[in-house]
Write a protein that holds these residues in place. Structure first.
Motif, PDB file in Angstrom:
ATOM      1  N   ASN A  74       0.819  -1.208   0.000  1.00 16.48           N
ATOM      2  CA  ASN A  74       0.000   0.000   0.000  1.00 16.48           C
ATOM      3  C   ASN A  74       0.853   1.259   0.000  1.00 16.48           C
ATOM      4  OD1 ASN A  74      -3.180  -0.023   0.343  1.00 16.48           O
ATOM      5  ND2 ASN A  74      -2.390  -1.940   1.176  1.00 16.48           N
ATOM      6  N   LYS A  75       2.003   1.213   0.657  1.00 20.68           N
ATOM      7  CA  LYS A  75       2.891   2.379   0.664  1.00 20.68           C
ATOM      8  C   LYS A  75       3.352   2.690  -0.756  1.00 20.68           C
ATOM      9  CE  LYS A  75       5.114   5.456   3.170  1.00 20.68           C
ATOM     10  NZ  LYS A  75       4.408   6.451   4.010  1.00 20.68           N
ATOM     11  N   ILE A  76       3.736   1.665  -1.494  1.00 18.59           N
ATOM     12  CA  ILE A  76       4.182   1.853  -2.872  1.00 18.59           C
ATOM     13  C   ILE A  76       3.028   2.286  -3.764  1.00 18.59           C
ATOM     14  CG2 ILE A  76       5.112   0.662  -4.901  1.00 18.59           C
ATOM     15  CD1 ILE A  76       6.690  -1.104  -2.870  1.00 18.59           C
ATOM     16  N   TYR A  77       1.885   1.614  -3.618  1.00 19.75           N
ATOM     17  CA  TYR A  77       0.742   1.928  -4.465  1.00 19.75           C
ATOM     18  C   TYR A  77       0.189   3.323  -4.181  1.00 19.75           C
ATOM     19  CZ  TYR A  77       0.213  -2.510  -6.887  1.00 19.75           C
ATOM     20  OH  TYR A  77       0.405  -3.576  -7.721  1.00 19.75           O
ATOM     21  N   SER A  78       0.367   3.813  -2.962  1.00 23.76           N
ATOM     22  CA  SER A  78      -0.081   5.158  -2.626  1.00 23.76           C
ATOM     23  C   SER A  78       0.608   6.186  -3.514  1.00 23.76           C
ATOM     24  CB  SER A  78       0.219   5.467  -1.160  1.00 23.76           C
ATOM     25  OG  SER A  78      -0.109   6.803  -0.848  1.00 23.76           O
TER      26      SER A  78
ATOM     27  N   GLY B 253     -26.126  13.529   2.300  1.00 26.37           N
ATOM     28  CA  GLY B 253     -26.384  12.630   3.420  1.00 26.37           C
ATOM     29  C   GLY B 253     -26.044  11.179   3.163  1.00 26.37           C
ATOM     30  N   PHE B 254     -25.476  10.874   2.005  1.00 28.82           N
ATOM     31  CA  PHE B 254     -25.119   9.495   1.666  1.00 28.82           C
ATOM     32  C   PHE B 254     -24.121   8.947   2.680  1.00 28.82           C
ATOM     33  CE2 PHE B 254     -24.663   6.619  -2.203  1.00 28.82           C
ATOM     34  CZ  PHE B 254     -26.025   6.446  -2.357  1.00 28.82           C
ATOM     35  N   TYR B 255     -24.306   7.676   3.084  1.00 30.72           N
ATOM     36  CA  TYR B 255     -23.418   7.006   4.027  1.00 30.72           C
ATOM     37  C   TYR B 255     -22.786   5.816   3.305  1.00 30.72           C
ATOM     38  CZ  TYR B 255     -21.884   5.373   8.678  1.00 30.72           C
ATOM     39  OH  TYR B 255     -21.140   5.004   9.777  1.00 30.72           O
ATOM     40  N   ILE B 256     -21.457   5.847   3.144  1.00 30.87           N
ATOM     41  CA  ILE B 256     -20.751   4.890   2.298  1.00 30.87           C
ATOM     42  C   ILE B 256     -19.715   4.126   3.121  1.00 30.87           C
ATOM     43  CG2 ILE B 256     -19.276   4.636   0.255  1.00 30.87           C
ATOM     44  CD1 ILE B 256     -20.385   7.373  -0.672  1.00 30.87           C
ATOM     45  N   LEU B 257     -19.603   2.822   2.847  1.00 30.78           N
ATOM     46  CA  LEU B 257     -18.505   2.018   3.372  1.00 30.78           C
ATOM     47  C   LEU B 257     -17.510   1.760   2.249  1.00 30.78           C
ATOM     48  CD1 LEU B 257     -17.137   0.143   5.496  1.00 30.78           C
ATOM     49  CD2 LEU B 257     -18.537  -1.723   4.561  1.00 30.78           C
ATOM     50  N   ASP B 258     -16.243   2.105   2.478  1.00 27.07           N
ATOM     51  CA  ASP B 258     -15.165   1.709   1.571  1.00 27.07           C
ATOM     52  C   ASP B 258     -14.487   0.507   2.208  1.00 27.07           C
ATOM     53  OD1 ASP B 258     -13.169   1.402  -0.244  1.00 27.07           O
ATOM     54  OD2 ASP B 258     -12.191   3.318   0.143  1.00 27.07           O
ATOM     55  N   ALA B 259     -14.784  -0.665   1.686  1.00 26.29           N
ATOM     56  CA  ALA B 259     -14.328  -1.921   2.276  1.00 26.29           C
ATOM     57  C   ALA B 259     -12.978  -2.304   1.675  1.00 26.29           C
ATOM     58  CB  ALA B 259     -15.363  -3.014   2.022  1.00 26.29           C
ATOM     59  N   GLY B 260     -11.912  -1.968   2.397  1.00 21.19           N
ATOM     60  CA  GLY B 260     -10.558  -2.151   1.891  1.00 21.19           C
ATOM     61  C   GLY B 260     -10.072  -0.872   1.242  1.00 21.19           C
ATOM     62  N   CYS B 261      -9.943   0.178   2.040  1.00 26.48           N
ATOM     63  CA  CYS B 261      -9.692   1.527   1.495  1.00 26.48           C
ATOM     64  C   CYS B 261      -8.288   1.712   0.956  1.00 26.48           C
ATOM     65  CB  CYS B 261      -9.992   2.581   2.554  1.00 26.48           C
ATOM     66  SG  CYS B 261      -8.880   2.544   3.987  1.00 26.48           S
ATOM     67  N   GLY B 262      -7.333   0.859   1.350  1.00 25.91           N
ATOM     68  CA  GLY B 262      -5.960   1.019   0.861  1.00 25.91           C
ATOM     69  C   GLY B 262      -5.427   2.414   1.129  1.00 25.91           C
ATOM     70  N   PRO B 263      -4.802   3.060   0.145  1.00 28.66           N
ATOM     71  CA  PRO B 263      -4.195   4.377   0.378  1.00 28.66           C
ATOM     72  C   PRO B 263      -5.182   5.538   0.415  1.00 28.66           C
ATOM     73  CG  PRO B 263      -3.779   3.663  -1.868  1.00 28.66           C
ATOM     74  CD  PRO B 263      -4.438   2.506  -1.171  1.00 28.66           C
ATOM     75  N   GLY B 264      -6.484   5.271   0.320  1.00 25.15           N
ATOM     76  CA  GLY B 264      -7.469   6.336   0.508  1.00 25.15           C
ATOM     77  C   GLY B 264      -7.693   7.238  -0.684  1.00 25.15           C
ATOM     78  N   ILE B 265      -7.371   6.773  -1.874  1.00 30.82           N
ATOM     79  CA  ILE B 265      -7.536   7.612  -3.064  1.00 30.82           C
ATOM     80  C   ILE B 265      -9.010   7.803  -3.408  1.00 30.82           C
ATOM     81  CG2 ILE B 265      -7.017   7.791  -5.545  1.00 30.82           C
ATOM     82  CD1 ILE B 265      -4.381   6.298  -4.916  1.00 30.82           C
ATOM     83  N   PHE B 266      -9.802   6.766  -3.199  1.00 32.20           N
ATOM     84  CA  PHE B 266     -11.250   6.904  -3.418  1.00 32.20           C
ATOM     85  C   PHE B 266     -11.817   8.017  -2.551  1.00 32.20           C
ATOM     86  CE2 PHE B 266     -15.470   5.813  -1.690  1.00 32.20           C
ATOM     87  CZ  PHE B 266     -16.229   5.953  -2.846  1.00 32.20           C
TER      88      PHE B 266
ATOM     89  N   ILE C  33      -1.631   5.551   6.206  1.00 29.59           N
ATOM     90  CA  ILE C  33      -1.347   6.016   4.835  1.00 29.59           C
ATOM     91  C   ILE C  33      -2.577   6.711   4.264  1.00 29.59           C
ATOM     92  CG2 ILE C  33      -0.844   5.270   2.469  1.00 29.59           C
ATOM     93  CD1 ILE C  33       0.758   2.926   3.749  1.00 29.59           C
ATOM     94  N   ALA C  34      -3.750   6.088   4.447  1.00 30.54           N
ATOM     95  CA  ALA C  34      -4.997   6.676   3.935  1.00 30.54           C
ATOM     96  C   ALA C  34      -5.285   8.029   4.597  1.00 30.54           C
ATOM     97  CB  ALA C  34      -6.154   5.707   4.159  1.00 30.54           C
ATOM     98  N   LYS C  35      -5.015   8.124   5.886  1.00 31.31           N
ATOM     99  CA  LYS C  35      -5.231   9.390   6.592  1.00 31.31           C
ATOM    100  C   LYS C  35      -4.296  10.475   6.063  1.00 31.31           C
ATOM    101  CE  LYS C  35      -6.973   7.742  11.072  1.00 31.31           C
ATOM    102  NZ  LYS C  35      -6.680   7.638  12.519  1.00 31.31           N
TER     103      LYS C  35
END
Length: 246
Positions: A23-27, A52-65, A91-93
């Motif tokens: 994930n560090k590299i892919y970030s 007001g949408f409530y979303i789950l990112d399941a496997g967020c990795g580096p947080g680009i989404f 990393i995502a933070k």
């Protein structure tokens, strides 16, 4: 690169250290990779966002989404972003330093999820399902925590996934000095990425991971209670993009 190969061979591909390094590299890599950014835009468009949408990112990795999502500035959107280790979450933070609408949490998608029934309007799972121990169990958990008429959007690498096609697509869409820069940097990046993908492929051949064919995805979703599902191509035609509704 040889040292990276040796280092990675010491780590179990199931271990968190492996995924933290990856994930560090892919970030660094994915932020500037045209096919991936187009994939994220496609996913966001499929969400049909509303306030007001409530979303789950399941496997967020580096947080680009999350970063791309918050740039849309849709009012009062909230995201639960989960991944398997604290280092990945950090990393995502780092990639989302100013967003108060994202709650980053450590959680294992191989286990029962720590959310109540009918919690989320939508669930996004980007290139993660094929790495899980029991994908069907995870899909059933997604169904449980989705609201009625909630949507899941999954991307899954194809069985014959080809990095060469992805890189060609990237360079066809890059221009000027950035194209020259990437022509120098990306061969080095590809050399670093290779051992990670090699280990994943080795696990896949042993039946630990699953790069699905389309017929496998159809069979998987037919084993769930989802009302309907749709499969299209994405990521320079190297991924399946699956949408399904509760």
């Amino acid at each position: 690169i040889i040292k990276i190969h040796i280092l990675l061979m010491k780590f179990n591909c199931n271990g968190r250290t492996f995924w933290e390094i990856r994930n560090k590299i892919y970030s660094f890599f994915l932020k500037n990779f045209v096919p991936y950014n187009e994939l994220i835009e496609n996913i966001i468009n499929q969400l049909n966002l509303r306030p007001g949408f409530y979303i789950l990112d399941a496997g967020c990795g580096p947080g680009i989404f999350e970063k791309k999502l918050m740039e849309k500035r849709v009012p009062d959107i909230k995201v639960e972003a989960i991944d398997i280790s604290d280092k990945i979450i950090q990393i995502a933070k780092q990639n989302n330093p100013y967003s108060n609408n994202i709650n980053f949490r450590v959680m294992d998608l191989n286990e029962k999820l720590e959310f109540k029934d009918r919690t989320f309007d939508a669930i996004v799972c980007i290139n993660v399902l094929y790495l899980l121990e029991k994908p069907l169990n995870t899909l059933l958990e997604f169904y449980r925590i989705l609201k009625e008429r909630g949507k899941i959007i999954l991307t899954i690498p194809k069985y014959n996934f080809n990095y060469g096609t992805l890189f060609r697509d990237h360079f066809l869409k890059k221009k000027g000095l950035k194209k020259i820069r990437d022509a120098i940097i990306f061969p080095l990046v590809l050399g670093i990425i290779f051992p990670f993908e090699l280990l994943i492929t080795m696990k896949e051949r042993k039946g630990k991971y699953y790069r699905f064919k389309e017929k496998d995805i159809i069979k998987l979703f037919q084993s769930t209670p989802f009302k309907y599902f749709k499969i299209t191509d994405s990521y320079a035609r190297q991924n399946f993009l699956v949408t399904a509704e509760k």
